[in-house]
Design a protein around this motif. Structure first.
Motif, PDB file in Angstrom:
ATOM      1  N   GLN A  56       0.831  -1.198   0.000  1.00  0.00           N
ATOM      2  CA  GLN A  56       0.000   0.000   0.000  1.00  0.00           C
ATOM      3  C   GLN A  56       0.872   1.256   0.000  1.00  0.00           C
ATOM      4  N   PRO A  57       0.528   2.246  -0.813  1.00  0.00           N
ATOM      5  CA  PRO A  57       1.248   3.528  -0.722  1.00  0.00           C
ATOM      6  C   PRO A  57       0.871   4.251   0.576  1.00  0.00           C
ATOM      7  N   GLU A  58       1.705   5.157   1.010  1.00  0.00           N
ATOM      8  CA  GLU A  58       1.481   5.821   2.290  1.00  0.00           C
ATOM      9  C   GLU A  58       0.286   6.764   2.267  1.00  0.00           C
ATOM     10  N   ASP A  59      -0.072   7.267   1.099  1.00  0.00           N
ATOM     11  CA  ASP A  59      -1.170   8.219   1.043  1.00  0.00           C
ATOM     12  C   ASP A  59      -2.523   7.550   0.767  1.00  0.00           C
ATOM     13  N   ALA A  60      -2.581   6.224   0.797  1.00  0.00           N
ATOM     14  CA  ALA A  60      -3.828   5.498   0.559  1.00  0.00           C
ATOM     15  C   ALA A  60      -4.644   5.448   1.849  1.00  0.00           C
ATOM     16  N   GLU A  61      -5.903   5.088   1.706  1.00  0.00           N
ATOM     17  CA  GLU A  61      -6.784   4.944   2.862  1.00  0.00           C
ATOM     18  C   GLU A  61      -6.297   3.788   3.731  1.00  0.00           C
ATOM     19  N   PRO A  62      -6.527   3.826   5.026  1.00  0.00           N
ATOM     20  CA  PRO A  62      -6.103   2.730   5.900  1.00  0.00           C
ATOM     21  C   PRO A  62      -6.816   1.423   5.532  1.00  0.00           C
ATOM     22  N   ALA A  63      -6.112   0.359   5.640  1.00  0.00           N
ATOM     23  CA  ALA A  63      -6.680  -0.958   5.339  1.00  0.00           C
ATOM     24  C   ALA A  63      -7.251  -1.555   6.616  1.00  0.00           C
ATOM     25  N   ALA A  64      -8.346  -2.267   6.484  1.00  0.00           N
ATOM     26  CA  ALA A  64      -8.977  -2.899   7.639  1.00  0.00           C
ATOM     27  C   ALA A  64      -8.249  -4.195   7.976  1.00  0.00           C
ATOM     28  N   LEU A  65      -7.931  -4.345   9.230  1.00  0.00           N
ATOM     29  CA  LEU A  65      -7.267  -5.568   9.708  1.00  0.00           C
ATOM     30  C   LEU A  65      -8.212  -6.394  10.575  1.00  0.00           C
ATOM     31  N   ASP A  66      -9.501  -6.140  10.449  1.00  0.00           N
ATOM     32  CA  ASP A  66     -10.484  -6.842  11.280  1.00  0.00           C
ATOM     33  C   ASP A  66     -10.586  -8.323  10.933  1.00  0.00           C
ATOM     34  N   ALA A  67     -10.205  -8.695   9.726  1.00  0.00           N
ATOM     35  CA  ALA A  67     -10.379 -10.083   9.284  1.00  0.00           C
ATOM     36  C   ALA A  67      -9.444 -11.043  10.009  1.00  0.00           C
ATOM     37  N   SER A  68      -8.319 -10.553  10.473  1.00  0.00           N
ATOM     38  CA  SER A  68      -7.383 -11.456  11.159  1.00  0.00           C
ATOM     39  C   SER A  68      -7.200 -11.002  12.597  1.00  0.00           C
ATOM     40  N   ALA A  69      -7.141 -11.963  13.477  1.00  0.00           N
ATOM     41  CA  ALA A  69      -6.964 -11.666  14.896  1.00  0.00           C
ATOM     42  C   ALA A  69      -5.481 -11.512  15.209  1.00  0.00           C
ATOM     43  N   PRO A  70      -5.150 -10.513  16.016  1.00  0.00           N
ATOM     44  CA  PRO A  70      -3.747 -10.377  16.399  1.00  0.00           C
ATOM     45  C   PRO A  70      -3.305 -11.574  17.238  1.00  0.00           C
ATOM     46  N   THR A  71      -2.147 -12.058  16.949  1.00  0.00           N
ATOM     47  CA  THR A  71      -1.618 -13.208  17.686  1.00  0.00           C
ATOM     48  C   THR A  71      -0.314 -12.806  18.361  1.00  0.00           C
ATOM     49  N   MET A  72      -0.018 -13.488  19.425  1.00  0.00           N
ATOM     50  CA  MET A  72       1.226 -13.235  20.151  1.00  0.00           C
ATOM     51  C   MET A  72       1.913 -14.570  20.385  1.00  0.00           C
ATOM     52  N   PRO A  73       3.002 -14.843  19.653  1.00  0.00           N
ATOM     53  CA  PRO A  73       3.701 -16.110  19.886  1.00  0.00           C
ATOM     54  C   PRO A  73       4.350 -16.111  21.271  1.00  0.00           C
ATOM     55  N   GLU A  74       4.340 -17.239  21.912  1.00  0.00           N
ATOM     56  CA  GLU A  74       4.892 -17.343  23.260  1.00  0.00           C
ATOM     57  C   GLU A  74       6.349 -17.781  23.282  1.00  0.00           C
ATOM     58  N   ASN A  75       6.874 -18.211  22.139  1.00  0.00           N
ATOM     59  CA  ASN A  75       8.231 -18.752  22.147  1.00  0.00           C
ATOM     60  C   ASN A  75       9.238 -17.924  21.348  1.00  0.00           C
ATOM     61  N   SER A  76       8.895 -16.693  21.006  1.00  0.00           N
ATOM     62  CA  SER A  76       9.850 -15.866  20.257  1.00  0.00           C
ATOM     63  C   SER A  76       9.704 -14.409  20.654  1.00  0.00           C
ATOM     64  N   GLU A  77      10.714 -13.646  20.291  1.00  0.00           N
ATOM     65  CA  GLU A  77      10.713 -12.222  20.539  1.00  0.00           C
ATOM     66  C   GLU A  77       9.927 -11.500  19.445  1.00  0.00           C
ATOM     67  N   PRO A  78       9.385 -10.345  19.726  1.00  0.00           N
ATOM     68  CA  PRO A  78       8.687  -9.598  18.688  1.00  0.00           C
ATOM     69  C   PRO A  78       9.653  -9.202  17.577  1.00  0.00           C
ATOM     70  N   GLY A  79       9.189  -9.247  16.363  1.00  0.00           N
ATOM     71  CA  GLY A  79      10.024  -8.897  15.222  1.00  0.00           C
ATOM     72  C   GLY A  79       9.706  -7.495  14.745  1.00  0.00           C
ATOM     73  N   ALA A  80      10.691  -6.829  14.186  1.00  0.00           N
ATOM     74  CA  ALA A  80      10.515  -5.500  13.644  1.00  0.00           C
ATOM     75  C   ALA A  80       9.923  -5.573  12.253  1.00  0.00           C
ATOM     76  N   LEU A  81       9.075  -4.619  11.924  1.00  0.00           N
ATOM     77  CA  LEU A  81       8.517  -4.561  10.569  1.00  0.00           C
ATOM     78  C   LEU A  81       9.529  -3.895   9.658  1.00  0.00           C
ATOM     79  N   ALA A  82       9.754  -4.503   8.518  1.00  0.00           N
ATOM     80  CA  ALA A  82      10.675  -3.913   7.548  1.00  0.00           C
ATOM     81  C   ALA A  82       9.932  -2.875   6.724  1.00  0.00           C
TER      82      ALA A  82
END
Length: 83
Positions: A56-82
């Motif tokens: 998505q380009p930066e000037d586009a409308e925000p995308a809905a993320l409602d379709a997927s539930a946020p998950t938190m893995p228990e066995n790894s560190e959080p990763g940085a977004l590239a």
């Protein structure tokens, strides 16, 4: 004559087996193979967000993320977004 054959046959057999003897050189050990490190499986939510950010380009409308539930893995560190 017969006695000579009976003595010669075991002698010939012993000489033939002695010629097949092993060497005194040590056998090289097979190389030790270490298993590859485990591949970190990306979190599905983070992978979806990273794919949206990349497509998505930066000037586009925000995308809905409602379709997927946020998950938190228990066995790894959080990763940085590239970017």
């Amino acid at each position: 004559m017969r006695r000579t054959i009976f003595l010669a046959a075991p002698l010939a057999l012993a000489l033939a087996l002695a010629g097949c003897g092993g060497s005194n050189a040590p056998q090289p050990l097979p190389p030790v193979q270490t298993p590859p490190p485990p591949v970190a499986q990306p979190d599905p939510f983070v992978a979806q967000v990273a794919q949206l950010v990349a497509s998505q380009p930066e000037d586009a409308e925000p995308a809905a993320l409602d379709a997927s539930a946020p998950t938190m893995p228990e066995n790894s560190e959080p990763g940085a977004l590239a970017p």
